[in-house]
Enzyme design. Structure first.
Site, PDB file in Angstrom:
ATOM      1  N   GLY A 194     -29.358  30.090 111.292  1.00 28.90           N
ATOM      2  CA  GLY A 194     -28.365  31.225 111.755  1.00 28.90           C
ATOM      3  C   GLY A 194     -29.366  32.527 111.636  1.00 28.90           C
ATOM      4  O   GLY A 194     -30.636  32.511 112.044  1.00 28.90           O
ATOM      5  N   CYS A 254     -33.814  31.365 115.390  1.00 31.44           N
ATOM      6  CA  CYS A 254     -32.895  30.902 114.728  1.00 31.44           C
ATOM      7  C   CYS A 254     -33.663  30.756 113.321  1.00 31.44           C
ATOM      8  O   CYS A 254     -34.710  30.044 113.329  1.00 31.44           O
ATOM      9  CB  CYS A 254     -32.017  29.886 115.158  1.00 31.44           C
ATOM     10  SG  CYS A 254     -30.909  28.994 114.177  1.00 31.44           S
ATOM     11  N   SER A 255     -32.811  30.827 112.244  1.00 38.17           N
ATOM     12  CA  SER A 255     -33.221  30.219 110.968  1.00 38.17           C
ATOM     13  C   SER A 255     -32.130  29.896 110.053  1.00 38.17           C
ATOM     14  O   SER A 255     -31.663  30.810 109.398  1.00 38.17           O
ATOM     15  CB  SER A 255     -34.329  31.336 110.445  1.00 38.17           C
ATOM     16  OG  SER A 255     -34.799  30.666 108.937  1.00 38.17           O
ATOM     17  N   PHE A 281     -49.268  37.781  96.894  1.00 30.78           N
ATOM     18  CA  PHE A 281     -50.146  38.264  98.145  1.00 30.78           C
ATOM     19  C   PHE A 281     -51.466  38.494  97.458  1.00 30.78           C
ATOM     20  O   PHE A 281     -51.523  39.176  96.589  1.00 30.78           O
ATOM     21  CB  PHE A 281     -49.449  39.343  98.670  1.00 30.78           C
ATOM     22  CG  PHE A 281     -50.406  39.847  99.810  1.00 30.78           C
ATOM     23  CD1 PHE A 281     -50.456  39.557 101.034  1.00 30.78           C
ATOM     24  CD2 PHE A 281     -51.096  41.053  99.453  1.00 30.78           C
ATOM     25  CE1 PHE A 281     -51.582  39.873 101.990  1.00 30.78           C
ATOM     26  CE2 PHE A 281     -51.977  41.609 100.626  1.00 30.78           C
ATOM     27  CZ  PHE A 281     -52.211  41.252 101.637  1.00 30.78           C
ATOM     28  N   ASP A 333     -35.302  39.712 112.682  1.00 30.46           N
ATOM     29  CA  ASP A 333     -36.099  40.705 112.227  1.00 30.46           C
ATOM     30  C   ASP A 333     -36.777  41.426 113.588  1.00 30.46           C
ATOM     31  O   ASP A 333     -36.734  40.425 114.556  1.00 30.46           O
ATOM     32  CB  ASP A 333     -37.145  40.500 111.219  1.00 30.46           C
ATOM     33  CG  ASP A 333     -37.777  39.257 111.363  1.00 30.46           C
ATOM     34  OD1 ASP A 333     -38.804  39.345 112.524  1.00 30.46           O
ATOM     35  OD2 ASP A 333     -37.737  38.445 110.862  1.00 30.46           O
ATOM     36  N   ASP A 356     -35.569  26.821 115.813  1.00 27.41           N
ATOM     37  CA  ASP A 356     -34.858  26.862 114.497  1.00 27.41           C
ATOM     38  C   ASP A 356     -35.866  27.079 113.255  1.00 27.41           C
ATOM     39  O   ASP A 356     -37.268  26.603 113.907  1.00 27.41           O
ATOM     40  CB  ASP A 356     -33.927  25.948 114.518  1.00 27.41           C
ATOM     41  CG  ASP A 356     -32.745  26.287 113.441  1.00 27.41           C
ATOM     42  OD1 ASP A 356     -32.915  27.186 112.752  1.00 27.41           O
ATOM     43  OD2 ASP A 356     -31.682  25.457 113.701  1.00 27.41           O
ATOM     44  N   LYS A 416     -33.698  27.148 121.843  1.00 26.71           N
ATOM     45  CA  LYS A 416     -33.303  27.679 120.631  1.00 26.71           C
ATOM     46  C   LYS A 416     -34.383  27.152 119.682  1.00 26.71           C
ATOM     47  O   LYS A 416     -34.586  25.934 119.340  1.00 26.71           O
ATOM     48  CB  LYS A 416     -32.044  26.985 120.373  1.00 26.71           C
ATOM     49  CG  LYS A 416     -31.659  27.439 118.755  1.00 26.71           C
ATOM     50  CD  LYS A 416     -30.132  26.975 118.660  1.00 26.71           C
ATOM     51  CE  LYS A 416     -29.758  27.261 117.102  1.00 26.71           C
ATOM     52  NZ  LYS A 416     -28.203  26.498 117.102  1.00 26.71           N
ATOM     53  N   GLU A 455      -5.691  26.448 127.028  1.00 26.80           N
ATOM     54  CA  GLU A 455      -7.000  27.083 126.335  1.00 26.80           C
ATOM     55  C   GLU A 455      -7.883  26.985 127.668  1.00 26.80           C
ATOM     56  O   GLU A 455      -8.894  28.291 127.536  1.00 26.80           O
ATOM     57  CB  GLU A 455      -7.388  26.098 125.438  1.00 26.80           C
ATOM     58  CG  GLU A 455      -6.631  26.458 124.076  1.00 26.80           C
ATOM     59  CD  GLU A 455      -6.783  25.335 122.921  1.00 26.80           C
ATOM     60  OE1 GLU A 455      -6.828  25.748 121.791  1.00 26.80           O
ATOM     61  OE2 GLU A 455      -7.170  24.098 123.308  1.00 26.80           O
TER      62      GLU A 455
HETATM   63  C1  GLA Z   1     -29.238  25.431 111.883  1.00 27.98           C
HETATM   64  C2  GLA Z   1     -28.863  26.151 112.928  1.00 27.98           C
HETATM   65  C3  GLA Z   1     -27.647  25.504 113.598  1.00 27.98           C
HETATM   66  C4  GLA Z   1     -27.953  24.396 114.068  1.00 27.98           C
HETATM   67  C5  GLA Z   1     -28.662  23.260 113.026  1.00 27.98           C
HETATM   68  C6  GLA Z   1     -28.989  21.927 113.368  1.00 27.98           C
HETATM   69  O1  GLA Z   1     -28.505  25.400 110.787  1.00 27.98           O
HETATM   70  O2  GLA Z   1     -28.634  27.271 112.619  1.00 27.98           O
HETATM   71  O3  GLA Z   1     -27.188  26.321 114.720  1.00 27.98           O
HETATM   72  O4  GLA Z   1     -28.947  24.223 115.300  1.00 27.98           O
HETATM   73  O5  GLA Z   1     -29.631  23.901 112.149  1.00 27.98           O
HETATM   74  O6  GLA Z   1     -29.598  21.246 112.614  1.00 27.98           O
END
Ligand code: GLA
Length: 730
Positions: A530, A527-528, A281, A535, A479, A477, A615
């Site tokens: 998961g 999402c990244s 930085f 944060d 990612d 979502k 189920e």
């Molecule tokens: C990441 C996400 C998963 C899924 C994949 C798709 O790993 O965390 O939940 O969406 O990408 O490529």
């Protein structure tokens, strides 16, 4: 009034419901930290600040006859480098003449109703009646460099936020090579640091370490807050536990590189700092320019981690998460990823959606694989238009059909990335972060787009808007599947490349801000891979984050346990997946998978077409249970009843409604035993003298019986059995 200033003694005191913070302008003008801890009414505590003459700890020039006055030993609010404090510091500047020193002295302050905001950065939101702000202006006389320290006080939440701006008030260029956001100095050395380490698919695992002489640091230099460490840390008494001990937390409202560091110094004092990681930085401030350092949220509990987490959970729900979702039940979703990954056609999706609708699922989420040439992870990222070979009716045709089934439609995007094999990369190879003349490090065959560039953000804004409009998505979502490396931005001169990582995060925030403002009623999930960017920064725009790519119920118990220290259940994306589990191969009963997923934003991620009749019946009941219990789980108080890292026999947790009339206690047996011992679990948070029934049974129990005597856990057969108690006041 939660902020008080006594002009005679130049003492600032901040009170929250249960804590007090005090600082004082010293006789030489430095801003000294006096106290942070349990509430102390109306008292100048500056007798706590002591100094004696110590070798090799010098004095400022003006204090030459006052040998006990040393910046190296005195507790400070915002320590700087180069002027005699050798401990870990907050600000390091390089001036035009090459000198590297800053000494900040008090100039003025102001106190006002409401909470400051930070342009371009997320921060805690509060109304004029919920918060007060203190701004303190400090100045380095020799260079004109000015710092404004911001303190936001949310009295009811037991929270103080800190941030600052650094302004070049001089005539020549200044380089900032370290600007941390916050420092707290404590008397005494006997403290532990709790941090949350991990890896992809195993995030936020609690680690407790004694603060040693020297420095104990955690942080990220990955360009994201990371799977490996989390920008949330706790400093506490060595004997602090769930219900006892002093503990102090810092949560960084930032999604990029961070540093959290604790240091026990030469005279057994402890310093605790947090901010942007200084590695790589360097920010240039021309005359008159300003740099804003992101916010740190501080909270204090004198009664252990349970209360500290409770303070933070309430803060997130009331003042951080987007308010459109406050108090609203999140829909039960089915995500396509673990069931079909890239391998689907429109028919596959429609048949899955039909089965999902029959089960009572409310939102169908189409994950990766729907766009461009995306048949595997080697191509297509960046081309945000539907793959018509897979989806001949396009996004609008598919999503209409899904809405006709009575469900909402949601979709996955990964806007910050590009594959080299994509139309976007072929058209704009210079739009990604990479160093000319050097082959970049690849992760998942993808490169990172330079979101510090306006034209990149404009392009993404248009692409995502088109996806939203075409699909009328109710859920997105977002990612982000790699760490940053080879950082070099084509739009910055060589001398400013040290700004690229932070500018990237500012760009991410600007894009998130614009899109979430344009589509405020859409449910955004961060999402990244998961939980690689779990944060307070992301949670300021998106009310939930996919907690981990690890959907194994037993591993999730550990991940969700660690996550719960700093984040509320309503921020945790959590799904029931297939057994054996895709990541671990472990088999777990369906009710256990559901109970673990219920401790978050509930959904499914498996091929619902393959389920047996039994189920399916269980899933219908699980969804009914979720609709009945969501308000306790997502809006109530959370209690960790066991530590799964220490207790290998069972894991237990509890949610209690705010009015204490209802609670949900969950127990999962982790290890079945022959001739098993008896276990008993004590509930928490109930009304001592109220009367409760369990699962609508005949027997009536007082709150104090359930909390002090406890509930006997039945003896079960087989690993991973789950027991859930629904406790309701009579
Ligand atoms: C990441 C996400 C998963 C899924 C994949 C798709 O790993 O965390 O939940 O969406 O990408 O490529």
């Amino acid at each position: 009034m939660s902020i008080l200033y006594e002009p005679q003694d130049r003492v600032f005191t901040i009170h929250t419901k249960r804590s007090t913070w005090q600082m004082k302008v010293s006789r030489y003008g430095h801003l000294l930290h006096v106290y942070y801890g349990s509430k102390i009414e109306h008292m100048d505590l500056s007798f706590l600040v002591r100094g004696i003459n110590r070798g090799f700890s010098g004095t400022p020039y003006d204090a030459c006859d006052d040998r006990g006055y040393s910046l190296d030993t005195l507790p400070q609010e915002y320590p700087c480098s180069g002027t005699g404090d050798y401990r870990t510091g907050c600000l390091h500047a390089i001036h035009a003449d090459g000198s590297q020193a800053v000494e900040l002295l008090y100039v003025s302050h102001r106190i006002y109703a409401g909470k400051y905001r930070l342009p371009g950065l997320p921060s805690v939101r509060a109304s004029d009646t919920e918060a007060q702000t203190l701004e303190i202006l400090l100045k380095d006389r020799a260079t004109g460099l000015e710092v404004i320290l911001y303190y936001g006080v949310l009295e009811e939440n037991d929270v103080i936020t800190r941030a600052l701006s650094v302004r070049n008030g001089g005539q020549t260029r200044i380089l900032l090579s370290r600007v941390l956001s916050c420092c707290v100095d404590f008397p005494g050395r006997d403290m532990d640091m709790l941090s949350f380490h991990g890896r992809h698919a195993m995030e936020r695992i609690l680690q407790r370490s004694r603060v040693p002489y020297g420095r104990l640091s955690v942080g990220s230099v990955r360009g994201t807050s990371s799977h490996q460490e989390n920008p949330f840390v706790i400093l506490c008494d060595r004997d602090a536990g769930e219900e006892q001990g002093r503990c102090y937390s810092m949560s960084f409202v930032y999604s990029g590189n961070f540093l959290a560091e604790a240091e026990a110094d030469q005279i057994d004092q402890t310093r605790f700092v947090m901010g942007i990681h200084p590695d790589g930085f360097c920010w240039t401030l021309e005359a008159g320019e300003e740099f804003i350092a992101p916010e740190v949220i501080l909270s204090y509990s004198g009664a252990g981690f349970g209360l500290l987490s409770g303070n933070l959970h309430d803060l997130y729900r009331q003042h951080i998460l987007p308010q459109a979702f406050q108090g609203r039940r999140r829909p039960v979703l089915l995500n396509s990823w673990e069931a079909v990954e890239f391998d689907f056609t429109e028919e596959t999706l429609l048949s899955m959606a039909e089965s999902a609708a029959n089960l009572g699922i409310e939102l169908f989420v189409l994950d990766d694989g729907w766009f461009g040439s995306r048949d595997c992870d080697k191509s297509g990222l960046g081309d945000w238009f539907p793959n018509l070979k897979k989806l001949p009716s396009g996004l609008s045709g598919l999503s209409d059909r899904i809405r006709d089934m009575g469900m909402e439609f949601g979709i996955w995007i990964e806007p910050e990335m590009v594959n080299e094999d994509s139309e976007l990369f072929r058209a704009h190879p210079d739009w990604c972060l990479r160093i000319p003349g050097r082959k970049p490090n690849l992760e998942r065959c993808q490169l990172v787009l330079d979101l510090g560039r306006k034209e990149v953000r404009e392009h993404l804004f248009d692409c995502i808007s088109r996806v939203m409009d075409e699909s009328k998505a109710a859920y997105i979502k977002w990612d982000m599947n790699r760490s940053l490396s080879d950082i070099w931005s084509a739009c910055l001169p060589g001398s400013r490349q040290g700004e690229a990582s932070h500018r990237y995060i500012l760009g991410v925030y600007e894009l998130m801000e614009r899109l979430t403002q344009k589509y405020p009623h859409v449910l955004w999930e961060g999402c990244s891979g998961g939980g690689g960017r779990f944060d307070a920064g992301i949670l300021s725009y998106m009310p939930q984050i996919w907690c981990s790519d690890n959907t194994d119920a037993v591993e999730r118990i550990h991940i969700q346990y660690g996550t719960s220290f700093g984040y509320p259940a309503c921020a945790v994306g959590s799904h029931v997946s297939a057994s054996p589990n895709q990541q671990t191969g472990r088999e777990t009963p369906l009710p256990t998978r559901a109970d673990v997923a219920l401790a978050g934003c509930f959904g499914y991620e498996l091929d619902v077409r393959m389920l047996s009749g039994e189920e399916k019946a269980q899933i219908r009941r699980q969804i009914e249970d979720y609709c009945k219990l969501w308000h306790v789980i997502q809006q109530g108080d959370y209690y960790r009843l066991s530590n799964p890292q220490e207790n290998a026999d069972f894991a237990a947790w509890e949610f209690v409604a705010k009015d204490q009339k209802e609670a949900v206690v969950n127990v999962v047996i982790l290890h079945a035993k022959a001739n098993p011992p008896f276990f008993c679990i004590r509930a928490r948070g109930l009304k001592e003298d109220a009367r409760y029934r369990i699962d609508g049974g005949e027997a009536v129990y007082t709150g104090n019986a359930l909390m002090h005597a406890g509930i006997p856990i039945p003896v079960t057969q087989g690993d991973y059995q789950s027991i859930r108690y629904h406790i309701q006041q009579v």
